[in-house]
Write an enzyme that holds these catalytic residues in place. Structure first.
Site, PDB file in Angstrom:
ATOM      1  N   CYS A  16     -41.811 -22.000  34.326  1.00 23.06           N
ATOM      2  CA  CYS A  16     -42.950 -22.314  33.472  1.00 23.06           C
ATOM      3  C   CYS A  16     -42.921 -23.806  33.210  1.00 23.06           C
ATOM      4  O   CYS A  16     -41.915 -24.318  32.735  1.00 23.06           O
ATOM      5  CB  CYS A  16     -42.887 -21.543  32.153  1.00 23.06           C
ATOM      6  SG  CYS A  16     -44.242 -21.941  31.029  1.00 23.06           S
ATOM      7  N   CYS A  60     -28.721 -41.282  32.328  1.00 23.13           N
ATOM      8  CA  CYS A  60     -28.895 -42.189  31.200  1.00 23.13           C
ATOM      9  C   CYS A  60     -27.828 -43.276  31.161  1.00 23.13           C
ATOM     10  O   CYS A  60     -26.683 -43.048  31.572  1.00 23.13           O
ATOM     11  CB  CYS A  60     -28.873 -41.413  29.884  1.00 23.13           C
ATOM     12  SG  CYS A  60     -30.124 -40.117  29.796  1.00 23.13           S
TER      13      CYS A  60
END
Length: 328
Positions: A218, A273
């Site tokens: 989804c 990151c």
């Protein structure tokens, strides 16, 4: 006899300057230069943009009402020069150059241009921003020369992502998904649309190229806008030289499809990151408070021997790993 203002093709009127009362402030004069310089047969200035191929219908409230009365209005109900632009909600349509979309909604040209230039609002590359903010139909913008450059940039990205998604869908076996064979499914016989729905792509901050970030059952969560750093989105190819442990290059597929393990758990990483740490999405949400899991290797969902949590590790080529799991 007074003109009824029904015409949409404005004309130059000698001796008439619809902007003669505009102040001399720089921003106001720049806005005047961007506005259509024509006057409608009704005597009202066109509220469109400079050098537009076809003028906007007159947005004066009286002219709009007259067209409504005659049943020839080409604007959505309630739109006139006093209506607020429903993108910015700051000023009326009559205060700035406007553009009319194919769906007959009207917005400030500057507001539409900002949407196109800013592109997708979330980490995942999606193209819903190219739909009308009011009715969600695809925006028709080819008639607007000031939007040519940002539109071309979006189209180039879309072509690349669609080609990559289609290729990836076939590699992942999505072309055999039963949804494509169901006449009642929105993706019936449309592998391209299904590929764009299932395959998530992100823009690499380093090489500025779209890269595959996983399959989604989804897309709502990944498509939701939120705070994120573009610097933390780095493709596998650009990460390969920064992570020494594991398999960072595939002899068959190169480094484009390399997966990286989340530094803190046994999940495939999406985020990269600070130039040194891979995170899966849940671990990225609690970055700075992470604790390594206690994987014993036997029940690891990754099915790959790897370094302990807390260390960077490349899992190898996702395509080869998928094929191997299928063969087993």
């Amino acid at each position: 006899m007074q003109d009824d203002g029904l015409g949409g093709d404005g004309e130059e009127r000698k001796g008439q300057d619809p902007f003669s009362d505009v102040c001399l402030r720089q921003e106001c004069q720049e806005m005047v230069a961007e506005n259509c310089q024509k006057v409608h047969p009704c005597g009202h200035p066109c509220r469109g943009f400079f050098n537009e191929q076809e003028c906007l219908p007159c947005l004066n409230a009286d002219c709009v009402a007259e067209r409504d009365r005659q049943g020839v209005n080409t604007l959505h109900e309630g739109i006139d020069e006093d209506s607020f632009c429903t993108i910015c909600w700051i000023s009326g349509l009559g205060s700035e150059p406007c553009i009319k979309l194919g769906c007959c909604h009207v917005f400030h040209l500057k507001c539409v241009k900002t949407i196109v230039e800013n592109k997708w609002p979330s980490p995942r590359i999606v193209f819903a921003f190219m739909n009308c903010p009011s009715c969600k139909q695809p925006m028709q913008l080819d008639h607007c020369a000031p939007l040519n450059e940002p539109l071309n940039a979006v189209r180039q990205i879309r072509q690349v992502v669609e080609a990559k998604a289609l290729e990836r869908a076939r590699l992942e076996g999505l072309d055999k998904n039963p949804r494509l064979q169901d006449p009642g499914d929105p993706y019936f016989n449309d592998l391209q649309a299904f590929a764009m729905f299932k395959c998530a792509y992100y823009m690499c901050f380093k090489c500025k190229k779209p890269y595959f970030g996983g399959l989604n059952d989804c897309g709502d969560e990944q498509m939701a806008a939120g705070e994120y750093r573009k610097e933390d989105l780095v493709c596998p190819s650009c990460c390969a030289d920064l992570v020494g442990a594991g398999q960072t290059k595939c002899k068959k597929h190169g480094s484009e499809h390399i997966d990286f393990k989340c530094k803190w758990c046994c999940s495939i990483a999406l985020w990269f990151c600070h130039g040194n740490t891979h995170y899966c999405d849940p671990c990225h949400r609690i970055a700075g408070r992470n604790k390594p899991n206690n994987c014993n290797g036997r029940d690891c969902p990754l099915k790959v021997q790897h370094l302990p949590a807390g260390q960077e590790f490349a899992l190898g080529c996702s395509l080869c790993r998928s094929n191997r799991f299928v063969d087993v």
